[in-house]
Design an enzyme around this catalytic site. Structure first.
Site, mmCIF file in Angstrom:
data_model
loop_
_atom_site.group_PDB
_atom_site.id
_atom_site.type_symbol
_atom_site.label_atom_id
_atom_site.label_comp_id
_atom_site.label_asym_id
_atom_site.label_seq_id
_atom_site.Cartn_x
_atom_site.Cartn_y
_atom_site.Cartn_z
ATOM 1 N N HIS A 1 5.623 13.076 -25.224
ATOM 2 C CA HIS A 1 6.552 13.517 -26.254
ATOM 3 C C HIS A 1 7.149 12.286 -26.946
ATOM 4 C CE1 HIS A 1 8.915 16.315 -28.357
ATOM 5 N NE2 HIS A 1 10.043 16.163 -27.699
ATOM 6 N N GLU B 1 7.423 11.783 -17.181
ATOM 7 C CA GLU B 1 6.539 10.825 -17.872
ATOM 8 C C GLU B 1 6.238 9.583 -17.036
ATOM 9 O OE1 GLU B 1 9.090 12.358 -19.207
ATOM 10 O OE2 GLU B 1 8.369 13.406 -21.004
ATOM 11 N N GLU C 1 3.719 17.708 -29.912
ATOM 12 C CA GLU C 1 2.351 17.443 -29.438
ATOM 13 C C GLU C 1 1.472 18.688 -29.514
ATOM 14 O OE1 GLU C 1 5.174 16.488 -27.496
ATOM 15 O OE2 GLU C 1 5.015 14.730 -28.789
ATOM 16 N N GLY D 1 6.407 -4.703 -9.998
ATOM 17 C CA GLY D 1 7.476 -4.392 -9.049
ATOM 18 C C GLY D 1 8.323 -3.202 -9.469
ATOM 19 N N GLY E 1 5.711 18.103 -25.599
ATOM 20 C CA GLY E 1 6.874 18.690 -26.270
ATOM 21 C C GLY E 1 6.386 19.348 -27.553
ATOM 22 N N SER E 2 7.316 19.804 -28.377
ATOM 23 C CA SER E 2 6.908 20.557 -29.568
ATOM 24 C C SER E 2 6.030 19.718 -30.504
ATOM 25 C CB SER E 2 8.152 21.052 -30.313
ATOM 26 O OG SER E 2 9.058 19.965 -30.508
ATOM 27 N N HIS F 1 8.406 -14.924 -6.948
ATOM 28 C CA HIS F 1 9.447 -13.901 -6.913
ATOM 29 C C HIS F 1 10.763 -14.481 -6.367
ATOM 30 C CE1 HIS F 1 10.378 -9.381 -5.842
ATOM 31 N NE2 HIS F 1 11.329 -9.950 -6.536
HETATM 32 N N1 TZD Z 1 14.231 0.320 -10.001
HETATM 33 C C1 TZD Z 1 12.925 0.155 -10.283
HETATM 34 C C2 TZD Z 1 12.257 1.063 -11.269
HETATM 35 N N2 TZD Z 1 12.194 -0.799 -9.685
HETATM 36 C C3 TZD Z 1 12.794 -1.623 -8.804
HETATM 37 N N3 TZD Z 1 12.040 -2.578 -8.263
HETATM 38 C C4 TZD Z 1 14.148 -1.454 -8.437
HETATM 39 C C5 TZD Z 1 14.846 -0.455 -9.076
HETATM 40 C C6 TZD Z 1 14.872 -2.351 -7.448
HETATM 41 N N4 TZD Z 1 14.359 -2.228 -6.071
HETATM 42 C C7 TZD Z 1 13.472 -3.134 -5.548
HETATM 43 O O1 TZD Z 1 12.976 -4.090 -6.151
HETATM 44 S S1 TZD Z 1 13.095 -2.772 -3.935
HETATM 45 C C8 TZD Z 1 14.139 -1.449 -3.908
HETATM 46 C C9 TZD Z 1 14.748 -1.272 -5.151
HETATM 47 C C10 TZD Z 1 15.693 -0.166 -5.446
HETATM 48 C C11 TZD Z 1 14.320 -0.652 -2.649
HETATM 49 C C12 TZD Z 1 13.121 0.178 -2.274
HETATM 50 O O2 TZD Z 1 13.414 0.855 -1.074
HETATM 51 P P1 TZD Z 1 12.327 1.536 -0.189
HETATM 52 O O3 TZD Z 1 11.636 0.382 0.627
HETATM 53 O O4 TZD Z 1 13.027 2.467 0.729
HETATM 54 O O5 TZD Z 1 11.266 2.125 -1.010
HETATM 55 P P2 TZD Z 1 12.240 -0.627 1.693
HETATM 56 O O6 TZD Z 1 11.083 -0.970 2.557
HETATM 57 O O7 TZD Z 1 13.347 0.039 2.428
HETATM 58 O O8 TZD Z 1 12.694 -1.831 0.919
#
Ligand code: TZD
Length: 525
Positions: free
Chosen positions: A70, A47, A28, A400, A25-26, A281
């Site tokens: 930025h 980003e 940088e 995750g 951005g500006s 988890h």
């Molecule tokens: N936003 C972010 C940034 N990270 C996350 N982990 C999620 C939302 C929540 N989330 C999960 O933990 S798995 C998932 C989401 C939205 C679904 C992913 O769907 P996909 O894969 O189509 O990539 P599957 O195999 O259909 O689960």
């Protein structure tokens, strides 16, 4: 006169940092102007993608990239991916731009109010130098901290009028500093650990991402073979620390308390190396360990050690300790361990089972293929079909956080031009980092992107079932055409609805040397 900008590039050069990933951005532009020819700037369109490319590059090259972002909005946008970078302990240095020093307090446009605070919970270190004269030293601090175990992202924010100021002559001393990690496990502690393992009737290893990150997979194999021990991969794996085709490989530990305790109950000593104890988890409560099981933990991360709820820990370097333990334990008989077989999933008319996708990749890709996986409901299929034997064969979103996989694959392929990278990405996940396709096309980075199009947030449907949360809104994702999206970003793309088309598309992709996206139509139920 030497400017702070010139001195900063010299610092980066001397510390081996010449790869930059950014979105400017500006604020940088004064830093980026007269961009030196010995540096490379990889432009990302978002980003999150910039951070993921840099993170992947850092993990796969062992080098530190500089991330140029930025101010508040740009740095803020990167933070979803930064959550992964913190957990994967990737040494990434983020340099965000800032408005004119004197005007930040007035919160003018694109100033970052309290800039050091913004990424603090996700960074090892975050600062805005107290004056222009302290910019080079503060950046040097950020570089050395990022690179010392536990490694991880660091951040500094620099007002754009600092760069053209003159340096203090003492800066030369800072620029040329050399920092060496000279830590090692003491002999007395090595003897203690050796005695514990030698005294065990049935020891087991549980290996984490730091084993792969420190190139200690071969040392882990030596130790497992000499102990005749099962080698498990720690739950929620960010990397693959043990060859999955090795006869001592026992599998991936599930990410819940009760099942881990159950699977480890046959052992009397469990040695966890380079992983947290444990990264659960799912909620399945129970005793952390069955009666009679002793857990020992080796980690080079004091926080990981301190926060564990059980186990006796040694704060020690992973690679060196594994190698020395392998040399010091008494060699025992190493029996062949039986492997469980699973029945492959069956395809349907016009839609494949994920097993078909992973099996085809396994059969058609090169033996040293690198997998970047962000397909959340298909983990069992992945581990059931893919075999990985070399260091650095797997990268996933360590916290995750979706949006890592697709662009990280680009950074990893840039770091590993001798090997081929396949990105196995869910259709939901792909949207969080889709702009990485453009950088792959722009730099002709030959990643094979395989999008598993099951038209669902499958993992969330699974979680809903497991947690008994009924009446959820729809997580159906129909109507996204990845072939068109890829073409829009300049990446060649193919659609595959059955195994034969998929195998043809994969064969073409691996035979070529350009980025390709394959939209693999799968089902989820
Ligand atoms: N936003 C972010 C940034 N990270 C996350 N982990 C999620 C939302 C929540 N989330 C999960 O933990 S798995 C998932 C989401 C939205 C679904 C992913 O769907 P996909 O894969 O189509 O990539 P599957 O195999 O259909 O689960």
């Amino acid at each position: 006169m030497t400017t702070i900008r010139e001195a900063t590039y010299e610092l980066l050069r001397q510390q081996g940092i010449t790869k930059m990933f950014g979105n400017p951005g500006s604020n940088e532009l004064t830093f980026l102007r007269d961009f030196p020819e010995d540096f490379e700037y990889v432009l990302g369109l978002h980003e999150g993608a910039v951070m993921a490319m840099a993170d992947g590059y850092a993990q796969a090259s062992g080098e530190i990239p500089l991330v140029s972002l930025h101010s508040a909005a740009g740095t803020g946008t990167s933070m979803g991916v930064l959550a992964n970078t913190a957990v994967s302990k990737s040494p990434v240095v983020v340099l965000s731009g800032q408005q004119l020093r004197e005007l930040v307090g007035q919160d003018i446009m694109v100033a970052s109010h309290d800039a050091a605070q913004l990424p603090k919970p996700l960074s090892k270190f975050s600062a805005e130098p107290i004056s222009a004269k302290d910019v080079v030293r503060t950046l040097s601090q950020a570089i050395h901290l990022a690179n010392m175990h536990p490694k991880g992202p660091t951040h500094i924010s620099v007002p754009h009028d600092d760069w053209d100021q003159e340096i203090d002559e003492n800066v030369a001393l800072t620029i040329s500093r050399k920092v060496t990690d000279a830590s090692a496990l003491a002999e007395a502690n090595l003897a203690e650990l050796t005695a514990a393992l030698d005294g065990a009737k049935n020891p087991a290893l549980v290996l984490g991402p730091e084993v792969d990150a420190t190139h200690a997979n071969t040392a882990a194999v030596h130790l497992a073979e000499r102990l005749g021990a099962k080698a498990w991969i720690a739950p929620s794996p960010a990397r693959c620390p043990f060859p999955t085709n090795h006869s001592n490989f026992a599998g991936l530990l599930p990410a819940n308390i009760a099942d881990i305790s159950d699977l480890l109950s046959e052992h009397d000593v469990v040695l966890v190396v380079g992983a947290p104890v444990f990264r659960y988890h799912h909620d399945k409560p129970g005793n952390y360990l069955a009666a009679g099981v002793r857990l020992l933990h080796i980690s080079q991360d004091p926080d990981e050690i301190a926060r564990a709820a059980f186990g006796d820990a040694y704060f020690a370097p992973v690679a060196d300790t594994l190698e020395r333990l392998a040399q010091s334990v008494t060699v025992r008989e190493n029996k062949q361990m039986p492997k469980a077989k699973r029945a492959p999933g069956v395809d349907r008319e016009g839609r494949m089972h994920p097993d078909t996708v992973f099996r085809s990749i396994q059969e058609l890709g090169p033996k040293d293929l690198i997998h970047v996986v962000e397909s959340t409901s298909t983990a069992e299929s992945f581990w059931g079909n893919i075999s990985m034997s070399e260091q650095g064969s797997l990268y996933t979103a360590a916290a995750g956080g979706l949006g890592f996989g697709l662009p990280a694959a680009v950074g990893i392929q840039l770091a590993q031009p001798e090997r081929r990278v396949v990105a196995e990405i869910g259709d939901g996940s792909a949207n969080f980092g889709i702009t990485g396709l453009w950088t792959a096309a722009r730099h002709q980075v030959p990643v094979v992107f395989v999008i598993l199009r099951n038209e669902s947030y499958g993992a969330l449907v699974n979680f809903g079932r497991r947690m008994g949360t009924e009446g959820l809104p729809s997580f159906n994702l129909s109507g996204i055409d990845f072939v068109s999206l890829a073409k829009g970003y300049g990446v060649r793309a193919e659609l595959a609805t059955n195994e034969s088309d998929l195998r043809d598309a994969l064969s073409r992709a691996f035979a070529g040397n350009e980025p390709v996206l394959i939209e693999a139509v799968t089902y989820f139920d």
